[in-house]
Write a protein that holds these residues in place. Sequence first.
Motif, PDB file in Angstrom:
ATOM      1  N   VAL A   1      42.806  76.935  68.998  1.00  0.00           N
ATOM      2  CA  VAL A   1      41.924  77.486  67.937  1.00  0.00           C
ATOM      3  C   VAL A   1      40.611  78.488  68.278  1.00  0.00           C
ATOM      4  O   VAL A   1      40.677  79.415  67.249  1.00  0.00           O
ATOM      5  N   MET A   2      40.088  78.290  69.000  1.00  0.00           N
ATOM      6  CA  MET A   2      38.868  79.171  69.471  1.00  0.00           C
ATOM      7  C   MET A   2      39.624  80.810  69.798  1.00  0.00           C
ATOM      8  O   MET A   2      39.175  81.579  69.435  1.00  0.00           O
ATOM      9  N   VAL A   3      40.566  80.672  70.473  1.00  0.00           N
ATOM     10  CA  VAL A   3      41.270  81.838  70.872  1.00  0.00           C
ATOM     11  C   VAL A   3      41.561  82.691  69.535  1.00  0.00           C
ATOM     12  O   VAL A   3      41.459  83.972  69.499  1.00  0.00           O
ATOM     13  N   GLN A   4      42.173  82.132  68.731  1.00  0.00           N
ATOM     14  CA  GLN A   4      42.491  82.466  67.268  1.00  0.00           C
ATOM     15  C   GLN A   4      41.359  83.127  66.500  1.00  0.00           C
ATOM     16  O   GLN A   4      41.262  84.307  65.945  1.00  0.00           O
ATOM     17  N   VAL A   5      40.468  82.444  66.559  1.00  0.00           N
ATOM     18  CA  VAL A   5      39.016  83.010  66.071  1.00  0.00           C
ATOM     19  C   VAL A   5      38.603  84.150  66.703  1.00  0.00           C
ATOM     20  O   VAL A   5      38.088  84.955  66.118  1.00  0.00           O
ATOM     21  N   LEU A   6      38.581  84.022  68.067  1.00  0.00           N
ATOM     22  CA  LEU A   6      38.066  85.011  68.774  1.00  0.00           C
ATOM     23  C   LEU A   6      38.933  86.443  68.567  1.00  0.00           C
ATOM     24  O   LEU A   6      38.453  87.448  68.427  1.00  0.00           O
ATOM     25  N   ALA A   7      40.207  86.108  68.354  1.00  0.00           N
ATOM     26  CA  ALA A   7      40.794  87.391  68.064  1.00  0.00           C
ATOM     27  C   ALA A   7      40.607  88.166  66.949  1.00  0.00           C
ATOM     28  O   ALA A   7      41.259  89.204  66.710  1.00  0.00           O
ATOM     29  N   VAL A   8      39.870  87.331  66.037  1.00  0.00           N
ATOM     30  CA  VAL A   8      39.692  88.384  64.762  1.00  0.00           C
ATOM     31  C   VAL A   8      38.782  89.295  65.054  1.00  0.00           C
ATOM     32  O   VAL A   8      38.603  90.484  64.423  1.00  0.00           O
ATOM     33  N   VAL A   9      37.895  89.237  66.083  1.00  0.00           N
ATOM     34  CA  VAL A   9      36.851  90.288  66.348  1.00  0.00           C
ATOM     35  C   VAL A   9      37.173  91.003  67.446  1.00  0.00           C
ATOM     36  O   VAL A   9      36.998  92.043  67.555  1.00  0.00           O
ATOM     37  N   PHE A  10      37.634  90.115  68.739  1.00  0.00           N
ATOM     38  CA  PHE A  10      37.889  91.047  69.734  1.00  0.00           C
ATOM     39  C   PHE A  10      39.697  91.247  70.226  1.00  0.00           C
ATOM     40  O   PHE A  10      40.449  90.407  69.598  1.00  0.00           O
ATOM     41  N   GLN A  11      39.739  92.349  71.132  1.00  0.00           N
ATOM     42  CA  GLN A  11      41.256  92.395  71.589  1.00  0.00           C
ATOM     43  C   GLN A  11      41.078  91.636  72.827  1.00  0.00           C
ATOM     44  O   GLN A  11      40.276  91.595  73.787  1.00  0.00           O
TER      45      GLN A  11
ATOM     46  N   SER B   1      38.850  99.766  69.152  1.00  0.00           N
ATOM     47  CA  SER B   1      38.594 100.686  68.536  1.00  0.00           C
ATOM     48  C   SER B   1      39.061 100.617  67.059  1.00  0.00           C
ATOM     49  O   SER B   1      40.021  99.832  66.623  1.00  0.00           O
ATOM     50  N   LYS B   2      38.855 101.590  66.240  1.00  0.00           N
ATOM     51  CA  LYS B   2      39.120 101.501  64.752  1.00  0.00           C
ATOM     52  C   LYS B   2      40.510 101.377  64.654  1.00  0.00           C
ATOM     53  O   LYS B   2      40.980 100.704  63.844  1.00  0.00           O
ATOM     54  N   HIS B   3      41.320 102.248  65.253  1.00  0.00           N
ATOM     55  CA  HIS B   3      42.926 102.271  65.076  1.00  0.00           C
ATOM     56  C   HIS B   3      43.420 101.195  65.866  1.00  0.00           C
ATOM     57  O   HIS B   3      44.483 100.894  65.494  1.00  0.00           O
ATOM     58  N   GLU B   4      42.810 100.465  66.654  1.00  0.00           N
ATOM     59  CA  GLU B   4      43.410  99.119  67.216  1.00  0.00           C
ATOM     60  C   GLU B   4      43.211  98.033  66.424  1.00  0.00           C
ATOM     61  O   GLU B   4      43.829  97.059  66.502  1.00  0.00           O
TER      62      GLU B   4
END
Length: 66
Positions: free
Chosen positions: A16-26, A52-55
Amino acid sequence: MTVQMRLSGDPEEIEVMVQVLAVVFQLDGSGLLHTNQGAAGVRCYLTARIPSKHERSERATPDLNQ
């Protein structure tokens, strides 16, 4: 900016934490869960980077079910 992270805890909570972190981070990493020695739970290692914006529209998270 890139940081290395170690997540430790219950496997379901880490997922669950990985899914939450993936909202903000690559997130990059093997996605492998390692049994903690001397403590309950598991751990995994990830690299987090602000995309970046395009990622931002191409989010990918490590598969923790390997």
